[in-house]
Design an enzyme around this catalytic site. Structure first.
Site, mmCIF file in Angstrom:
data_model
loop_
_atom_site.group_PDB
_atom_site.id
_atom_site.type_symbol
_atom_site.label_atom_id
_atom_site.label_comp_id
_atom_site.label_asym_id
_atom_site.label_seq_id
_atom_site.Cartn_x
_atom_site.Cartn_y
_atom_site.Cartn_z
ATOM 1 N N LYS A 1 -51.982 39.275 -46.395
ATOM 2 C CA LYS A 1 -51.564 40.519 -46.529
ATOM 3 C C LYS A 1 -51.957 41.378 -48.032
ATOM 4 C CE LYS A 1 -46.814 39.263 -48.344
ATOM 5 N NZ LYS A 1 -45.916 38.406 -47.936
ATOM 6 N N ARG B 1 -33.239 36.985 -47.144
ATOM 7 C CA ARG B 1 -33.976 37.862 -46.496
ATOM 8 C C ARG B 1 -34.060 37.576 -44.991
ATOM 9 N NH1 ARG B 1 -40.342 38.832 -48.274
ATOM 10 N NH2 ARG B 1 -40.613 37.474 -46.388
HETATM 11 C C1 LIG Z 1 -45.965 37.110 -48.171
HETATM 12 C C2 LIG Z 1 -45.351 36.109 -47.559
HETATM 13 C C3 LIG Z 1 -45.786 34.751 -47.980
HETATM 14 C C4 LIG Z 1 -46.847 34.505 -49.025
HETATM 15 O O1 LIG Z 1 -46.216 34.697 -50.087
HETATM 16 P P1 LIG Z 1 -47.031 34.225 -51.596
HETATM 17 O O2 LIG Z 1 -45.812 34.445 -52.499
HETATM 18 O O3 LIG Z 1 -48.099 35.436 -51.728
HETATM 19 O O4 LIG Z 1 -47.393 32.954 -51.275
HETATM 20 C C5 LIG Z 1 -45.340 33.571 -47.204
HETATM 21 N N1 LIG Z 1 -44.391 33.816 -46.370
HETATM 22 C C6 LIG Z 1 -43.910 35.255 -45.886
HETATM 23 C C7 LIG Z 1 -42.896 35.338 -44.638
HETATM 24 C C8 LIG Z 1 -44.405 36.095 -46.590
HETATM 25 O O5 LIG Z 1 -44.089 37.512 -46.211
#
Ligand SMILES: *Cc1c(COP(=O)(O)O)cnc(C)c1O
Length: 373
Positions: free
Chosen positions: A36, A131
């Site tokens: 993302k 969350r």
């Molecule tokens: C963005 C996201 C991640 C990745 O997080 P990082 O801190 O970039 O490793 C993993 N799981 C979910 C559900 C996310 O939204």
């Protein structure tokens, strides 16, 4: 090349991914690459696949569609629970989606039947960060209901910590999560293939010298692209911190006083700026501002200090690194700076694959940068 632009070093991203795959892999944990922060850029997705990653996760269906259309050869996971308005696209383009709401899963089921598909889902479990996630006490009932729906198949459980409330992944909460998988596999005769324990904040937990139970997956974004774990923003040894940097150009450079002249009120963003009297200094303006990047997350890689910024101007004290008009200045990025510059329409991209074109660095990125989410 027109400035500003992000310089993306694919060989460094590849190195980082490989290193993390090995570190997690020896402990029985597979890595899902999270795309993302790079908007599902197919060049980066392909680079992760070349490093050995076979599943990619993204929170935005637009990015999943982009990767699917580019024929990216990985299992594509939508890692945010789908919006009701996007379930058609989710079933059409994502292999798997993360889910927390029965009504959404019912929609996915209906659409999957229409599209003559089986849509795989991972149920997200709330383990304390508050969350997304199904409460533990509701999980059994939810699984029971989903098992009665056609067109959808539960392939795993996931949890996400350290994002909203900063709750640490520990042996205790990860073991609890792992036990949930065992419990529901037994009671429902399910096979849960993916037990996805977290994100880049799970690094220290991974290093702890004990068993990981059923947890067999983590979803890593920031660790791969920025080389840091995310609980304390510590550099992960052996990883590149500068796989992605931002390059911008000097448009003015003049000796000026360090203190403003006249009465002062609020700046362009409603803040009250403070200045230190350092006498006259070389002040350079870099054509970069809040429309391009979250400026607080920038770390200059040459010996200048950021004095302030507005929408389109970044003013630096260049007394120690005399900058001239036309010079390019390179910055390291934190996560907020990466996200904002990646999504700014004013910031271009340049990809490098080999070591030869790298610029000399006068000052490295410090071990820790402020944690801004
Ligand atoms: C963005 C996201 C991640 C990745 O997080 P990082 O801190 O970039 O490793 C993993 N799981 C979910 C559900 C996310 O939204």
């Amino acid at each position: 090349m027109k400035t500003p632009y992000l310089e993306i070093d694919l060989s460094k991203i590849h190195d980082n991914a490989k290193h993390l795959i090995t570190m997690f892999g020896v402990r029985g944990i597979g890595v899902m690459g999270v795309t993302k922060s790079v908007l599902g850029e197919p060049k980066i997705a392909d680079c992760l696949i070349a490093a050995g990653i076979s599943s990619l996760g993204d929170s935005r269906i637009e990015n999943i569609i982009r990767m699917r259309k580019a024929n990216v050869q990985a299992l594509l996971f939508l890692i945010r629970t789908p919006s009701v308005s996007e379930v058609q696209d989710v079933v059409a383009y994502a292999d798997v989606s993360f889910n927390t709401e029965l009504s959404v899963i019912a929609d996915l089921s209906r659409v999957a039947v229409q599209q003559k598909k089986i849509h795989d889902i991972v149920l997200m479990v709330e383990m304390g960060d508050l969350r997304e996630g199904i409460l533990r006490q509701d999980l059994g009932k939810t699984i029971g209901k989903v098992l009665r729906m056609k067109g959808v198949r539960i392939i795993g459980l996931g949890t996400n910590l350290a994002c909203l409330s900063g709750v640490k992944p520990t042996k205790s909460n990860m073991d609890d999560f792992s036990r949930l998988a065992e419990t529901y596999e037994r009671s429902y005769g399910l096979k849960l293939h993916v037990i996805s324990g977290g994100n880049s904040a799970n690094f220290d937990w991974m290093l702890e010298d004990d068993t990981k139970g059923r947890v067999n997956n983590v979803r890593l974004g920031e660790a791969i692209v920025l080389g840091r774990e995310t609980l304390l923003r510590k550099h992960i040894g052996g990883l590149h911190l500068d796989a992605i940097t931002l390059v911008a150009e000097v448009i003015e450079s003049k000796r000026k006083p360090s203190l403003p002249e006249g009465e002062t009120g609020l700046d362009a963003f409603g803040n009250t700026p403070v200045f230190e009297d350092k006498g006259e200094m070389l002040r350079a303006i870099v054509a970069l501002g809040k429309q391009d990047v979250h400026v607080a997350g920038l770390v200059p890689l040459i010996d200048v200090d950021i004095l302030g910024s507005s929408s389109d101007h970044l003013v630096v004290d260049a007394s120690r690194a005399p900058l001239r008009v036309g010079d390019r200045v390179r910055f390291g990025l934190d996560y907020a700076a990466l996200l904002s510059s990646m999504t700014s329409p004013f910031v271009g991209r340049s990809y490098i694959k080999d070591q030869s074109q790298r610029w000399p660095r006068l000052r490295g990125i410090p071990e820790r940068v402020p944690a801004v989410m």
